[in-house]
Design an enzyme around this catalytic site. Structure first.
Site, PDB file in Angstrom:
ATOM      1  N   ASP A 120       0.999  -0.968  -0.041  1.00 50.46           N
ATOM      2  CA  ASP A 120      -0.004  -0.008  -0.031  1.00 50.46           C
ATOM      3  C   ASP A 120       1.010   1.257   0.127  1.00 50.46           C
ATOM      4  O   ASP A 120       2.039   1.132   0.286  1.00 50.46           O
ATOM      5  CB  ASP A 120      -0.905   0.041   1.129  1.00 50.46           C
ATOM      6  CG  ASP A 120      -1.810   1.011   1.153  1.00 50.46           C
ATOM      7  OD1 ASP A 120      -2.511   1.395   0.226  1.00 50.46           O
ATOM      8  OD2 ASP A 120      -2.048   1.731   2.287  1.00 50.46           O
TER       9      ASP A 120
ATOM     10  N   GLU B 275       0.833   5.772   0.742  1.00 48.51           N
ATOM     11  CA  GLU B 275       0.174   6.887   1.362  1.00 48.51           C
ATOM     12  C   GLU B 275       0.902   7.992   0.369  1.00 48.51           C
ATOM     13  O   GLU B 275       2.054   7.972   0.264  1.00 48.51           O
ATOM     14  CB  GLU B 275       0.183   7.097   2.606  1.00 48.51           C
ATOM     15  CG  GLU B 275      -0.287   6.042   3.434  1.00 48.51           C
ATOM     16  CD  GLU B 275      -1.802   5.903   3.162  1.00 48.51           C
ATOM     17  OE1 GLU B 275      -2.495   6.803   2.638  1.00 48.51           O
ATOM     18  OE2 GLU B 275      -2.287   4.558   3.582  1.00 48.51           O
TER      19      GLU B 275
ATOM     20  N   GLU C 181      -6.670  17.149   2.852  1.00 48.18           N
ATOM     21  CA  GLU C 181      -7.631  16.208   2.643  1.00 48.18           C
ATOM     22  C   GLU C 181      -6.798  14.916   2.835  1.00 48.18           C
ATOM     23  O   GLU C 181      -7.304  14.180   3.477  1.00 48.18           O
ATOM     24  CB  GLU C 181      -8.657  16.346   1.417  1.00 48.18           C
ATOM     25  CG  GLU C 181      -9.184  17.619   1.290  1.00 48.18           C
ATOM     26  CD  GLU C 181      -8.580  18.703   0.539  1.00 48.18           C
ATOM     27  OE1 GLU C 181      -7.308  18.700   0.386  1.00 48.18           O
ATOM     28  OE2 GLU C 181      -9.232  19.663   0.287  1.00 48.18           O
TER      29      GLU C 181
ATOM     30  N   HIS D 146      -4.550   9.929   6.537  1.00 49.30           N
ATOM     31  CA  HIS D 146      -3.376   9.126   6.557  1.00 49.30           C
ATOM     32  C   HIS D 146      -2.751   9.805   7.940  1.00 49.30           C
ATOM     33  O   HIS D 146      -1.704   9.266   8.697  1.00 49.30           O
ATOM     34  CB  HIS D 146      -2.224   8.908   5.780  1.00 49.30           C
ATOM     35  CG  HIS D 146      -1.829  10.095   4.816  1.00 49.30           C
ATOM     36  ND1 HIS D 146      -1.199  11.204   5.681  1.00 49.30           N
ATOM     37  CD2 HIS D 146      -1.985  10.487   3.508  1.00 49.30           C
ATOM     38  CE1 HIS D 146      -1.001  12.046   4.527  1.00 49.30           C
ATOM     39  NE2 HIS D 146      -1.617  11.651   3.405  1.00 49.30           N
TER      40      HIS D 146
ATOM     41  N   HIS E  75      -5.443   5.851   7.952  1.00 50.55           N
ATOM     42  CA  HIS E  75      -4.805   4.811   7.034  1.00 50.55           C
ATOM     43  C   HIS E  75      -3.264   4.754   7.478  1.00 50.55           C
ATOM     44  O   HIS E  75      -2.590   5.839   7.490  1.00 50.55           O
ATOM     45  CB  HIS E  75      -5.011   5.390   5.405  1.00 50.55           C
ATOM     46  CG  HIS E  75      -6.547   5.374   5.142  1.00 50.55           C
ATOM     47  ND1 HIS E  75      -6.728   5.120   3.805  1.00 50.55           N
ATOM     48  CD2 HIS E  75      -7.469   5.177   5.731  1.00 50.55           C
ATOM     49  CE1 HIS E  75      -8.037   4.805   3.764  1.00 50.55           C
ATOM     50  NE2 HIS E  75      -8.426   5.014   5.056  1.00 50.55           N
TER      51      HIS E  75
ATOM     52  N   ASP F  38      -2.464  -1.162   6.742  1.00 48.63           N
ATOM     53  CA  ASP F  38      -3.376  -1.447   5.651  1.00 48.63           C
ATOM     54  C   ASP F  38      -2.762  -2.827   4.865  1.00 48.63           C
ATOM     55  O   ASP F  38      -3.589  -3.315   4.265  1.00 48.63           O
ATOM     56  CB  ASP F  38      -3.489  -0.317   4.768  1.00 48.63           C
ATOM     57  CG  ASP F  38      -4.416   0.724   5.439  1.00 48.63           C
ATOM     58  OD1 ASP F  38      -4.822   0.624   6.517  1.00 48.63           O
ATOM     59  OD2 ASP F  38      -4.524   1.866   4.616  1.00 48.63           O
TER      60      ASP F  38
END
Length: 235
Positions: free
Chosen positions: A7, A9, A52, A57, A150, A155
């Site tokens: 994953d 970010e 946002e 995260h 997150h 994740d």
């Protein structure tokens, strides 16, 4: 079979302008976690983090001061993922950002044939949804209470559990090893010598004499052509 569940970010959602700021992955071999992981926070080299995205995260610019750039961790990531399938949720997003980072380094793009998108798997298996990572954790009874924000590594760990369920559950990953299969020099399955020994102690009979007498009486009522008469005579 080796797979990397991973994953990312990012500073935002725009592939043209935003950058990866966290990259995490966990290794599976034959659908079981090996304990090997990859996790790096990455300095976006002056790229601002959108409010946002930070709300999702929780990573701020201050958190990334002194962290390595993508160029500094790229080879370590390539070594970690070498030869493995790459599994991600909404993989188009993550692969798109990785490929842009690699293009800046004049590295080859990731082969799409290596990539499995668990979001696509989930949509086929559960067409009515919802199919977010949190929703799939709830569906499969996977504890995601640690996921208040997150995070690339967390994740990935959760997605690894979801992925196993999507492809058939934990039972699909079990391997029966009662017989070891060996290959001969021609790449074919070699002959296997299987011998089954007698029980050291015979199982006790489960039919009583009363049961046997009742059965014999029933057989006499079946007629002279009944198969049971032949069995009884042979015995």
């Amino acid at each position: 079979m080796r797979e990397i569940i991973f994953d990312t970010e990012t500073t935002g959602l725009d592939l043209r302008d935003d950058r990866i700021i966290e990259l995490g992955g966990v290794e599976l071999v034959n659908r079981f976690p090996t304990g090997r992981t990859f996790h790096k926070f990455i300095n976006p080299q002056g790229r601002a983090i959108h409010a946002e995205a930070q709300a999702v995260h929780g990573i701020s610019a201050a958190d990334l001061v002194g962290k390595p750039t993508f160029a500094e961790i790229a080879q370590e990531w390539l070594d970690f993922t070498d030869g493995a399938k790459l599994i991600a949720h909404n993989a188009t997003f993550d692969i798109g950002f990785l490929n842009l980072e690699f293009s800046r380094l004049e590295q080859a793009a990731i082969d799409p044939g290596r990539v499995v998108d668990t979001l696509a798997l989930a949509r086929r298996k559960h067409p009515m949804g919802p199919n977010s990572l949190d929703a799939l954790c709830r569906r499969y009874g996977i504890d995601n209470t640690r996921r208040t924000k997150h995070g690339a590594l967390l994740d990935s760990e959760l997605l690894a559990e979801v992925y196993i369920e999507l492809i058939g559950g934990k039972q699909a990953a079990l391997v029966l090893e009662a017989v070891a299969v060996q290959m001969n020099g021609n790449g074919e399955v070699a002959d296997i010598d299987i011998s089954i020994g007698a029980r050291p102690i015979a199982l006790p009979p489960r039919l009583s004499e009363t049961d046997r007498a009742a059965h014999a009486g029933l057989v006499t009522t079946l007629g002279e052509k009944a198969l049971w008469l032949k069995v009884a005579t042979a015995g």
